[in-house]
Design a protein around this motif. Structure first.
Motif, PDB file in Angstrom:
ATOM      1  N   LEU A 216     -14.663 -59.867  19.089  1.00 22.51           N
ATOM      2  CA  LEU A 216     -14.554 -58.713  19.987  1.00 22.51           C
ATOM      3  C   LEU A 216     -15.673 -57.712  19.718  1.00 22.51           C
ATOM      4  O   LEU A 216     -15.891 -56.781  20.484  1.00 22.51           O
ATOM      5  CB  LEU A 216     -13.191 -58.021  19.830  1.00 22.51           C
ATOM      6  N   ARG A 248      -6.546 -65.959  32.941  1.00 21.84           N
ATOM      7  CA  ARG A 248      -6.654 -64.661  32.256  1.00 21.84           C
ATOM      8  C   ARG A 248      -7.340 -64.793  30.899  1.00 21.84           C
ATOM      9  O   ARG A 248      -6.963 -64.124  29.921  1.00 21.84           O
ATOM     10  CB  ARG A 248      -5.268 -63.999  32.119  1.00 21.84           C
ATOM     11  N   LEU A 250     -10.429 -64.295  28.250  1.00 29.25           N
ATOM     12  CA  LEU A 250     -11.438 -63.282  27.972  1.00 29.25           C
ATOM     13  C   LEU A 250     -12.813 -63.928  28.100  1.00 29.25           C
ATOM     14  O   LEU A 250     -13.053 -64.997  27.549  1.00 29.25           O
ATOM     15  CB  LEU A 250     -11.232 -62.821  26.532  1.00 29.25           C
ATOM     16  N   ILE A 251     -13.722 -63.309  28.824  1.00 29.78           N
ATOM     17  CA  ILE A 251     -15.066 -63.865  28.985  1.00 29.78           C
ATOM     18  C   ILE A 251     -15.991 -63.119  28.025  1.00 29.78           C
ATOM     19  O   ILE A 251     -16.241 -61.923  28.190  1.00 29.78           O
ATOM     20  CB  ILE A 251     -15.557 -63.726  30.444  1.00 29.78           C
ATOM     21  N   GLY A 253     -18.936 -61.467  26.015  1.00 32.52           N
ATOM     22  CA  GLY A 253     -20.185 -60.863  26.455  1.00 32.52           C
ATOM     23  C   GLY A 253     -19.992 -59.952  27.669  1.00 32.52           C
ATOM     24  O   GLY A 253     -20.961 -59.432  28.216  1.00 32.52           O
ATOM     25  N   PHE A 254     -18.724 -59.768  28.069  1.00 34.18           N
ATOM     26  CA  PHE A 254     -18.432 -58.853  29.192  1.00 34.18           C
ATOM     27  C   PHE A 254     -17.426 -57.806  28.741  1.00 34.18           C
ATOM     28  O   PHE A 254     -16.590 -58.056  27.882  1.00 34.18           O
ATOM     29  CB  PHE A 254     -17.878 -59.625  30.393  1.00 34.18           C
ATOM     30  N   ARG A 257     -15.797 -51.092  25.401  1.00 33.69           N
ATOM     31  CA  ARG A 257     -14.858 -49.993  25.207  1.00 33.69           C
ATOM     32  C   ARG A 257     -15.380 -48.688  25.803  1.00 33.69           C
ATOM     33  O   ARG A 257     -14.619 -47.903  26.375  1.00 33.69           O
ATOM     34  CB  ARG A 257     -14.552 -49.839  23.708  1.00 33.69           C
ATOM     35  N   LYS A 260     -18.240 -48.417  31.082  1.00 30.82           N
ATOM     36  CA  LYS A 260     -17.432 -49.035  32.135  1.00 30.82           C
ATOM     37  C   LYS A 260     -18.268 -49.261  33.403  1.00 30.82           C
ATOM     38  O   LYS A 260     -17.818 -49.905  34.339  1.00 30.82           O
ATOM     39  CB  LYS A 260     -16.182 -48.177  32.437  1.00 30.82           C
ATOM     40  N   MET A 302     -17.009 -56.444  36.545  1.00 33.54           N
ATOM     41  CA  MET A 302     -17.429 -56.225  35.154  1.00 33.54           C
ATOM     42  C   MET A 302     -18.899 -56.553  34.934  1.00 33.54           C
ATOM     43  O   MET A 302     -19.433 -57.508  35.490  1.00 33.54           O
ATOM     44  CB  MET A 302     -16.587 -57.075  34.201  1.00 33.54           C
ATOM     45  N   ASN A 305     -22.353 -57.025  28.617  1.00 34.66           N
ATOM     46  CA  ASN A 305     -22.788 -56.119  27.547  1.00 34.66           C
ATOM     47  C   ASN A 305     -24.011 -56.739  26.860  1.00 34.66           C
ATOM     48  O   ASN A 305     -24.449 -57.837  27.209  1.00 34.66           O
ATOM     49  CB  ASN A 305     -21.641 -55.811  26.573  1.00 34.66           C
TER      50      ASN A 305
HETATM   51  N1  COA Z   1     -13.162 -60.873  30.238  1.00 35.69           N
HETATM   52  C1  COA Z   1     -12.122 -60.808  31.083  1.00 35.69           C
HETATM   53  N2  COA Z   1     -11.340 -59.723  31.210  1.00 35.69           N
HETATM   54  C2  COA Z   1     -11.655 -58.666  30.454  1.00 35.69           C
HETATM   55  C3  COA Z   1     -12.724 -58.661  29.569  1.00 35.69           C
HETATM   56  C4  COA Z   1     -13.497 -59.821  29.480  1.00 35.69           C
HETATM   57  N3  COA Z   1     -14.537 -59.873  28.652  1.00 35.69           N
HETATM   58  N4  COA Z   1     -12.802 -57.456  28.939  1.00 35.69           N
HETATM   59  C5  COA Z   1     -11.772 -56.730  29.421  1.00 35.69           C
HETATM   60  N5  COA Z   1     -11.089 -57.459  30.321  1.00 35.69           N
HETATM   61  C6  COA Z   1      -9.918 -57.028  31.052  1.00 35.69           C
HETATM   62  C7  COA Z   1      -8.752 -56.863  30.114  1.00 35.69           C
HETATM   63  O1  COA Z   1      -8.033 -58.076  29.960  1.00 35.69           O
HETATM   64  C8  COA Z   1      -7.951 -55.801  30.811  1.00 35.69           C
HETATM   65  O2  COA Z   1      -7.241 -56.397  31.871  1.00 35.69           O
HETATM   66  P1  COA Z   1      -5.740 -55.929  32.203  1.00 35.69           P
HETATM   67  O3  COA Z   1      -5.854 -54.443  32.500  1.00 35.69           O
HETATM   68  O4  COA Z   1      -5.370 -56.766  33.377  1.00 35.69           O
HETATM   69  O5  COA Z   1      -4.952 -56.201  30.965  1.00 35.69           O
HETATM   70  C9  COA Z   1      -9.012 -54.905  31.418  1.00 35.69           C
HETATM   71  O6  COA Z   1     -10.160 -55.718  31.566  1.00 35.69           O
HETATM   72  C10 COA Z   1      -9.334 -53.697  30.559  1.00 35.69           C
HETATM   73  O7  COA Z   1      -9.781 -54.133  29.298  1.00 35.69           O
HETATM   74  P2  COA Z   1      -9.448 -53.436  27.921  1.00 35.69           P
HETATM   75  O8  COA Z   1      -8.770 -54.429  27.042  1.00 35.69           O
HETATM   76  O9  COA Z   1      -8.752 -52.135  28.129  1.00 35.69           O
HETATM   77  O10 COA Z   1     -10.865 -53.102  27.372  1.00 35.69           O
HETATM   78  P3  COA Z   1     -11.129 -52.627  25.897  1.00 35.69           P
HETATM   79  O11 COA Z   1     -11.882 -51.382  26.024  1.00 35.69           O
HETATM   80  O12 COA Z   1      -9.947 -52.581  25.038  1.00 35.69           O
HETATM   81  O13 COA Z   1     -11.970 -53.840  25.339  1.00 35.69           O
HETATM   82  C11 COA Z   1     -13.692 -55.210  24.700  1.00 35.69           C
HETATM   83  C12 COA Z   1     -13.321 -53.844  25.240  1.00 35.69           C
HETATM   84  C13 COA Z   1     -15.181 -55.228  24.433  1.00 35.69           C
HETATM   85  C14 COA Z   1     -12.944 -55.489  23.386  1.00 35.69           C
HETATM   86  C15 COA Z   1     -13.306 -56.269  25.754  1.00 35.69           C
HETATM   87  O14 COA Z   1     -13.958 -55.989  26.965  1.00 35.69           O
HETATM   88  C16 COA Z   1     -13.631 -57.670  25.278  1.00 35.69           C
HETATM   89  O15 COA Z   1     -12.840 -58.257  24.531  1.00 35.69           O
HETATM   90  N6  COA Z   1     -14.796 -58.240  25.701  1.00 35.69           N
HETATM   91  C17 COA Z   1     -15.204 -59.552  25.267  1.00 35.69           C
HETATM   92  C18 COA Z   1     -15.791 -59.506  23.874  1.00 35.69           C
HETATM   93  C19 COA Z   1     -17.135 -58.852  23.852  1.00 35.69           C
HETATM   94  O16 COA Z   1     -18.007 -59.129  24.654  1.00 35.69           O
HETATM   95  N7  COA Z   1     -17.320 -57.983  22.858  1.00 35.69           N
HETATM   96  C20 COA Z   1     -18.592 -57.304  22.632  1.00 35.69           C
HETATM   97  C21 COA Z   1     -18.469 -55.859  22.964  1.00 35.69           C
HETATM   98  S1  COA Z   1     -20.055 -55.072  22.902  1.00 35.69           S
END
Ligand code: COA
Length: 371
Positions: A216, A248, A250-251, A253-254, A257, A260, A302, A305
Motif C-alpha cells: 500500500l 473489487r 485493488l489496482i 499504482g492507483f 491518500r 485525489k 482514478m 500515482n
Molecule cells: N484500485 C481500485 N480501487 C481503489 C484503489 C485502487 N488502487 N484505491 C482506492 N480504491 C477505492 C477503494 O476501494 C474505495 O472504494 P469504496 O469507497 O467503494 O470502498 C475508494 O476507492 C476510496 O479509497 P480509500 O480506501 O478511501 O483510499 P485511501 O486513501 O485509504 O487509500 C491507497 C489510498 C493508496 C492506500 C489506495 O488507493 C491503494 O491501496 N492504492 C493501491 C496501492 C498503491 O498504489 N499505493 C501507493 C500509494 S502512493
C-alpha cells in the motif's frame, strides 16, 4: 473522534515539504517538484533536504566527493550479505544492513550524527544492493567502487558491471528526486515516531524501510510491475482489468491518500517511461500501462500515482523488479533523515490516544474456574 488511518488529520508541522495544501503543488523546501525533477540532480535535492538549502557549485562538488568516499562496505557487512539467503527480499537486505551498520558505525561515536549517517546510507545502499545481488545471482564478489560520480550512475553500473547508460542514469536520477520526500507518508511518520522516543537514526531508517516495504506504500511499484507484466497486450489489459474491478480488486499504482485529482509526480515519470521505452524500441509495457490508465480513469475516475509508471521506467532501466522498492529507499533516505533532524529540533514524544472498543471492566476468573 477517530479517523480511519489518521486520514485528514494534521499530525504535526514540517518545513521540509508540502503535498500542495497551500495551493503550490508538491514542493521540497519551497521548490516545485517539476523544477527539481527536470532541472536539478538527485545530489542537489538530497543536499537540499538534509542540509536545508540548495548547494552552491563548490558545496555540490564537495558533497558528491563525500558520497563517493562513503560507498565502500566493511568486510563484516559483506560477510553478512553473503550469509543472507539468495531468496531474501532486497528490502529485507536493506533493513537488516541498516541495523547492522548501526552496530559497526554507531551514532554518537566518532562524531557520527543523523546528517553523516544519512550521507553514509544514501551513498552505500546502492553498493549493498549490488553486492548482495551479484554475489547471490551471479556468483561474483564485486568491488563496490565505480567510476560514476552520481548515486544513480553508481547503482546502475554496479548492478550491471558496465558503465551506466546516460539515458537510464538520467531517468533513474529524476525518479530518485521524485521519490526523495513526501511529507507525513507512512514510512516518514514511522521514522518520526521512532525519533520522538530519542532513539537513534539507524533505528528510524530501519523502521521506515519496514513501513515502506508494504504494497500500500512503496511496495506498490513492484506490485504495479507484476500487474502490467501479467497482461499480453492493451486489449488483454482492458478485458482483465474490467474483471478485476468487477471483483473489487485493488489496482496497484492507483489511488492516493492525499492526491485525489492526480499525482503531480506521475506525468514526469510517465514521460521517462515513454522515453526509455521508445529508446529501447519496445513500447509493450508502456502501451499496456497507458491502457490501464485510460480504463481506470473511465471506470473509477482514478489517476495513477508515482509508483505506476515508475514500474515501467525501472523495468526499461534494466532494474530487477524486486529492486524497485529498494531504489525508493535510496531516494527516500534523504527525506527520512531530514525528518529525523526536524523532529529532534523540537521533539515531543508522539503518543496518541485510541478509542477503546473492548469489553467493559470484568472480574478475573482463575484458570481452574474457566471451564
Ligand atoms: N484500485 C481500485 N480501487 C481503489 C484503489 C485502487 N488502487 N484505491 C482506492 N480504491 C477505492 C477503494 O476501494 C474505495 O472504494 P469504496 O469507497 O467503494 O470502498 C475508494 O476507492 C476510496 O479509497 P480509500 O480506501 O478511501 O483510499 P485511501 O486513501 O485509504 O487509500 C491507497 C489510498 C493508496 C492506500 C489506495 O488507493 C491503494 O491501496 N492504492 C493501491 C496501492 C498503491 O498504489 N499505493 C501507493 C500509494 S502512493
Amino acid at each position: 473522534m477517530t479517523t480511519s488511518g489518521l486520514s485528514g488529520i494534521t499530525a504535526g508541522s514540517s518545513a521540509i515539504s508540502t503535498v500542495g495544501k497551500a495551493g503550490f503543488g508538491l514542493t521540497y523546501r519551497g521548490y516545485s517538484i517539476k523544477d527539481l525533477a527536470t532541472l536539478s540532480t538527485f545530489e542537489e535535492v538530497a543536499y537540499l533536504l538534509i542540509y536545508g538549502s540548495l548547494p552552491g557549485q563548490k558545496q555540490l562538488d564537495a558533497y558528491k566527493k563525500k558520497l563517493i568516499g562513503l560507498r565502500s562496505l566493511p568486510d563484516a557487512l559483506k560477510t553478512l550479505l553473503e550469509a543472507m539467503p539468495a531468496s531474501t527480499h532486497p528490502m529485507d537486505v536493506l533493513r537488516t544492513m541498516t541495523s547492522f551498520l548501526g552496530t559497526l558505525e554507531p551514532e554518537g561515536e566518532k562524531g557520527r550524527t543523523a546528517v553523516s549517517i544519512g550521507d553514509r546510507l544514501t551513498a552505500s545502499f546502492g553498493s549493498v544492493l549490488a553486492y548482495w545481488y551479484r554475489f547471490h545471482l551471479r556468483n561474483e564478489r564485486i568491488d563496490t567502487e565505480s567510476d560514476e560520480d552520481t548515486v544513480a550512475g553508481h547503482f546502475l553500473s554496479l548492478l550491471t558491471g558496465k558503465p551506466a547508460d546516460p539515458l537510464k542514469r538520467d531517468a533513474l536520477d529524476a525518479t530518485l528526486i521524485l521519490y526523495a520526500e513526501h511529507e507525513f507518508n507512512a514510512s516518514t511518520f514511522t521514522a518520526r515516531v521512532i525519533t520522538s522516543t530519542l532513539s537513534d537514526t539507524y533505528s528510524a531508517v530501519a523502521g521506515a524501510i519496514g513501513a515502506l516495504r508494504g504494497p500500500l506504500h512503496g511496495g506498490a511499484n513492484e506490485a504495479a510491475m507484476e500487474l502490467v507484466s501479467s497482461f499480453d497486450s492493451p486489449q488483454d489489459a482492458e478485458k482483465s482489468l474490467l474483471n478485476m474491478l468487477q471483483a473489487r480488486r485493488l489496482i496497484m499504482g492507483f489511488g492516493h491518500r492525499v492526491y485525489k485529482n492526480g499525482d503531480p509526480r506521475s506525468p514526469i515519470v510517465k514521460d521517462w517511461a515513454r522515453r526509455l521505452s521508445e529508446a529501447a524500441g519496445n513500447r509493450t509495457y508502456y502501451d499496456i500501462s497507458e491502457r490501464v490508465e485510460q480504463v481506470m480513469m473511465r471506470e473509477k475516475g482514478m489517476f495513477p500515482n508515482l509508483d505506476f509508471y515508475a514500474a515501467t521506467a525501472y523495468h526499461m532501466c534494466g532494474i530487477p523488479t524486486a529492486m524497485f522498492t529498494p531504489v525508493f529507499v535510496i531516494a527516500r533516505t534523504s527525506g527520512w533523515v531530514a525528518h529525523v533532524i526536524e523532529q529532534r529540533a523540537d521533539n515531543k514524544l508522539i503518543r496518541p490516544l485510541s478509542e477503546y472498543t473492548g469489553p467493559k471492566p470484568r472480574a478475573y476468573v482463575s484458570v481452574a474456574d474457566r471451564g
